[in-house]
Design a protein around this motif. Sequence first.
Motif, PDB file in Angstrom:
ATOM      1  N   VAL A  52      11.988   9.944 -21.751  1.00 11.23           N
ATOM      2  CA  VAL A  52      11.993  11.240 -22.448  1.00 11.23           C
ATOM      3  C   VAL A  52      12.408  10.991 -23.896  1.00 11.23           C
ATOM      4  O   VAL A  52      13.543  10.597 -24.160  1.00 11.23           O
ATOM      5  CB  VAL A  52      12.974  12.224 -21.764  1.00 11.23           C
ATOM      6  CG1 VAL A  52      12.966  13.575 -22.485  1.00 11.23           C
ATOM      7  CG2 VAL A  52      12.616  12.404 -20.288  1.00 11.23           C
TER       8      VAL A  52
ATOM      9  N   GLY B  42       8.252  15.273 -16.942  1.00 14.65           N
ATOM     10  CA  GLY B  42       7.862  13.858 -16.950  1.00 14.65           C
ATOM     11  C   GLY B  42       8.256  13.180 -15.654  1.00 14.65           C
ATOM     12  O   GLY B  42       7.462  12.469 -15.020  1.00 14.65           O
ATOM     13  N   ASN B  43       9.472  13.404 -15.212  1.00  9.69           N
ATOM     14  CA  ASN B  43       9.936  12.800 -13.954  1.00  9.69           C
ATOM     15  C   ASN B  43       9.166  13.340 -12.756  1.00  9.69           C
ATOM     16  O   ASN B  43       8.861  12.594 -11.817  1.00  9.69           O
ATOM     17  CB  ASN B  43      11.441  13.058 -13.776  1.00  9.69           C
ATOM     18  CG  ASN B  43      12.252  11.968 -14.463  1.00  9.69           C
ATOM     19  OD1 ASN B  43      12.053  10.776 -14.197  1.00  9.69           O
ATOM     20  ND2 ASN B  43      13.136  12.366 -15.354  1.00  9.69           N
TER      21      ASN B  43
ATOM     22  N   GLU C 295       7.548  11.567 -21.947  1.00 11.07           N
ATOM     23  CA  GLU C 295       7.644  13.018 -22.206  1.00 11.07           C
ATOM     24  C   GLU C 295       7.987  13.247 -23.673  1.00 11.07           C
ATOM     25  O   GLU C 295       8.989  12.742 -24.178  1.00 11.07           O
ATOM     26  CB  GLU C 295       8.722  13.622 -21.296  1.00 11.07           C
ATOM     27  CG  GLU C 295       8.818  15.129 -21.407  1.00 11.07           C
ATOM     28  CD  GLU C 295       9.915  15.710 -20.513  1.00 11.07           C
ATOM     29  OE1 GLU C 295       9.938  15.422 -19.306  1.00 11.07           O
ATOM     30  OE2 GLU C 295      10.771  16.437 -21.059  1.00 11.07           O
TER      31      GLU C 295
ATOM     32  N   CYS D 204       3.790   7.863  -8.543  1.00  8.00           N
ATOM     33  CA  CYS D 204       4.351   6.764  -7.754  1.00  8.00           C
ATOM     34  C   CYS D 204       3.903   6.878  -6.296  1.00  8.00           C
ATOM     35  O   CYS D 204       3.427   5.913  -5.695  1.00  8.00           O
ATOM     36  CB  CYS D 204       5.877   6.806  -7.885  1.00  8.00           C
ATOM     37  SG  CYS D 204       6.706   5.588  -6.894  1.00  8.00           S
TER      38      CYS D 204
ATOM     39  N   GLY E  71       5.892  11.691 -12.777  1.00 11.67           N
ATOM     40  CA  GLY E  71       6.117  10.283 -12.440  1.00 11.67           C
ATOM     41  C   GLY E  71       6.256  10.091 -10.932  1.00 11.67           C
ATOM     42  O   GLY E  71       5.664   9.169 -10.352  1.00 11.67           O
ATOM     43  N   ASP E  72       7.020  10.967 -10.283  1.00 10.51           N
ATOM     44  CA  ASP E  72       7.208  10.866  -8.824  1.00 10.51           C
ATOM     45  C   ASP E  72       5.878  10.997  -8.090  1.00 10.51           C
ATOM     46  O   ASP E  72       5.585  10.232  -7.156  1.00 10.51           O
ATOM     47  CB  ASP E  72       8.148  11.984  -8.331  1.00 10.51           C
ATOM     48  CG  ASP E  72       9.598  11.684  -8.677  1.00 10.51           C
ATOM     49  OD1 ASP E  72       9.872  10.535  -9.101  1.00 10.51           O
ATOM     50  OD2 ASP E  72      10.436  12.591  -8.534  1.00 10.51           O
TER      51      ASP E  72
ATOM     52  N   GLY F 186      12.084  17.807 -17.754  1.00 15.63           N
ATOM     53  CA  GLY F 186      12.010  17.400 -16.351  1.00 15.63           C
ATOM     54  C   GLY F 186      10.606  17.194 -15.837  1.00 15.63           C
ATOM     55  O   GLY F 186      10.407  16.582 -14.790  1.00 15.63           O
TER      56      GLY F 186
ATOM     57  N   ARG G 134       8.016   4.466 -14.468  1.00 19.17           N
ATOM     58  CA  ARG G 134       9.238   4.782 -15.213  1.00 19.17           C
ATOM     59  C   ARG G 134       8.923   5.932 -16.164  1.00 19.17           C
ATOM     60  O   ARG G 134       7.822   5.987 -16.731  1.00 19.17           O
ATOM     61  CB  ARG G 134       9.713   3.579 -16.043  1.00 19.17           C
ATOM     62  CG  ARG G 134      10.163   2.393 -15.215  1.00 19.17           C
ATOM     63  CD  ARG G 134      11.483   2.679 -14.505  1.00 19.17           C
ATOM     64  NE  ARG G 134      11.969   1.507 -13.767  1.00 19.17           N
ATOM     65  CZ  ARG G 134      11.662   1.228 -12.500  1.00 19.17           C
ATOM     66  NH1 ARG G 134      10.873   2.037 -11.814  1.00 19.17           N
ATOM     67  NH2 ARG G 134      12.146   0.153 -11.926  1.00 19.17           N
ATOM     68  N   CYS G 135       9.899   6.814 -16.314  1.00 19.89           N
ATOM     69  CA  CYS G 135       9.705   7.948 -17.226  1.00 19.89           C
ATOM     70  C   CYS G 135      10.656   7.816 -18.418  1.00 19.89           C
ATOM     71  O   CYS G 135      11.840   7.519 -18.244  1.00 19.89           O
ATOM     72  CB  CYS G 135       9.970   9.254 -16.478  1.00 19.89           C
ATOM     73  SG  CYS G 135       9.924  10.699 -17.558  1.00 19.89           S
TER      74      CYS G 135
END
Length: 361
Positions: free
Chosen positions: A282, A263-264, A180, A271, A267-268, A261, A279-280
Amino acid sequence: MKKIGVLTGGGDCPGLNAVIRAVVKAASVKYQCEVIGVEDGFDGLVLPNRMRVLTPWSVRGILPIGGTILGTSNRANPFKYKVKTDDKSEVRDVSREVIKNVQSLGLDALIVIGGDGSLKIAYELFKMGCPVVGVPKTIDNDIMATDVTFGFSTAVETATEALDRLHTTAESHHRVMVVEVMGRYVGWIAVETGIGGGADAILIPEIPYDIEKVCKKIKDRKDTGSKSSIVVIAEGAKPIGGDVSLLSAAESGGSAERLGGIGNMVGDCICKSTEMEVRCVVLGHLQRGGTPDAFDRVLSTRFGVAVVDLIAKKRLGEMVCLRGQKIESVPLSEAVKDQKRVPTEEGLVKTAESIGISFGR
Ligand code: F6P
């Protein structure tokens, strides 16, 4: 031209000190003019004892140093100024006090080095009769009327170096790394970092993404033998039909709307859909700190000299800018009209898509 003031407003960025240095040196060498440094952005024109004389001696050695020796603030808007009294805080318009202070200091002009927020304030002050000129700064590169802002090149360099490092660990662990980067409303940093750092997908505010398309890109890569993938995402990216991800009020520290937030979240989704480890990372304010690269040092120096020349020519209410290879100037009104967004059907986006980078569309 006898005396000019200079302030840095908004978020800091690499190259601010190089501009300050060039302003002081050009004012002294070319015009024998005194320079007053105003501390902490517009705060320095409201609060007492926030000014100092800057001499060529006092700006010695600051060219390669990040940040700003004058300090800055991205909350000090004279038109909506937060004033704290004993038991409460209220918002006041202190713009007239600011103009009075500029007059009583005897400034021929006030140089505002700032991004869109500070330049808008500068323009409003100019309309009220304040002798203002502007220098465009921001790592986001989102200011209209200049091909590029200083600070952007260094930020892209920092983020690209991070991608180089993330490639090796992603490859070793067969992971997807989501990186991110900054870019609240525009994706310039994400696009240039993604291309320069060899990303597989780039998600930007200008192109709302379809997460299924991003996941398909990663699955296709996995199926054809690529064990890792890199996704670069601007903090202001959003899914089709969705909204940007905001940090909570606590994380924002009470300041203006802050993003984070996404990026996460992406990422989820990756996955779950690809069953790969994700993995994220920032990068955040790392992109704003540190020493300016050579491009930003040179551009900052050119802007600093040009803005002093602008004052000498009495071109108040204008902002210096880069057009092609030339330093020119534009009225502040033009500079603050709109944000400069990444074109979605030409240029960098098309270059990236031509080599298979996905924008999730
Ligand atoms: O405008 C520059 C910028 O770096 C944005 O990209 C980012 O969203 C913001 O500043 C962060 O600001 P702050 O320093 O208030 O966290």
